[in-house]
Motif scaffolding. Structure first.
Motif: not given
Length: 133
Positions: A9-10, A34-37, A41-44, A56-59
Motif C-alpha cells: 500500500r506504501n 523503480l518503486s512501482d516496478l 512485482k510483489v503484488a503479483k 488493495t490500492k497499491l502505493g
C-alpha cells in the motif's frame, strides 16, 4: 540483500536510501518508477500465492509507461535489475547502475536512456535499448 518488510500500500519508495534519492532527485521519475516496478512485482507474487486482496490500492508513484520503459531496460540488460535493487536500498554505491549498464552496453548508454526517461520520451528510451542488439 536486505530483508525489508514492504507494505504494498506504501510501495518501495519510502525504503530507498537517501543517497539514491539525492542522486537521482526526490521528484525524479526514475526512483518512482523503480518503486512501482517492484511493488507490482510483489503484488503479483502475493496474488499467485492467494495472499492478495484485489481491493488493495497499491502505493504507486509513477505512470504505466515509465514502469514499462524501466521493465524493458531490465529485460534487455541482463543483471541490471539486481543492481537497481541494491543501489536503491543502499547496498551498492550510487552510480552502480550507470557503471554496470555502461560496462555491459557501452559508455554513455545509461545517461542517454535516463535523459529520455526523465523527459518522458519513452519511445526514445526503447530506441536506445533496441540499438543494444
Amino acid at each position: 540483500m536486505a530483508n525489508i518488510p514492504i507494505n504494498i500500500r506504501n510501495g518501495f519508495f519510502e525504503h530507498w536510501c537517501d543517497d539514491f534519492l539525492c542522486h537521482y532527485g526526490i521528484e525524479s521519475e526514475f526512483p518512482k518508477a523503480l518503486s512501482d516496478l517492484y511493488t507490482i512485482k510483489v503484488a503479483k507474487m502475493m496474488e499467485k500465492k492467494g495472499d492478495f486482496d484485489p481491493d488493495t490500492k497499491l502505493g504507486l508513484f509513477s505512470c504505466e509507461k515509465a514502469v514499462e520503459s524501466l521493465r524493458e531496460l531490465i529485460t534487455e540488460c541482463e543483471g541490471v535489475g539486481k543492481v537497481l535493487y541494491k543501489e536503491g536500498f543502499g547496498t551498492a554505491v550510487v552510480g552502480s547502475v550507470r557503471a554496470y549498464i555502461d560496462q555491459k552496453c557501452g559508455n554513455g548508454v545509461f545517461d542517454l536512456w535516463l535523459n529520455h526517461f526523465e523527459r518522458k520520451e519513452y519511445s526514445k528510451c526503447l530506441e536506445v535499448i533496441r540499438k543494444l542488439h
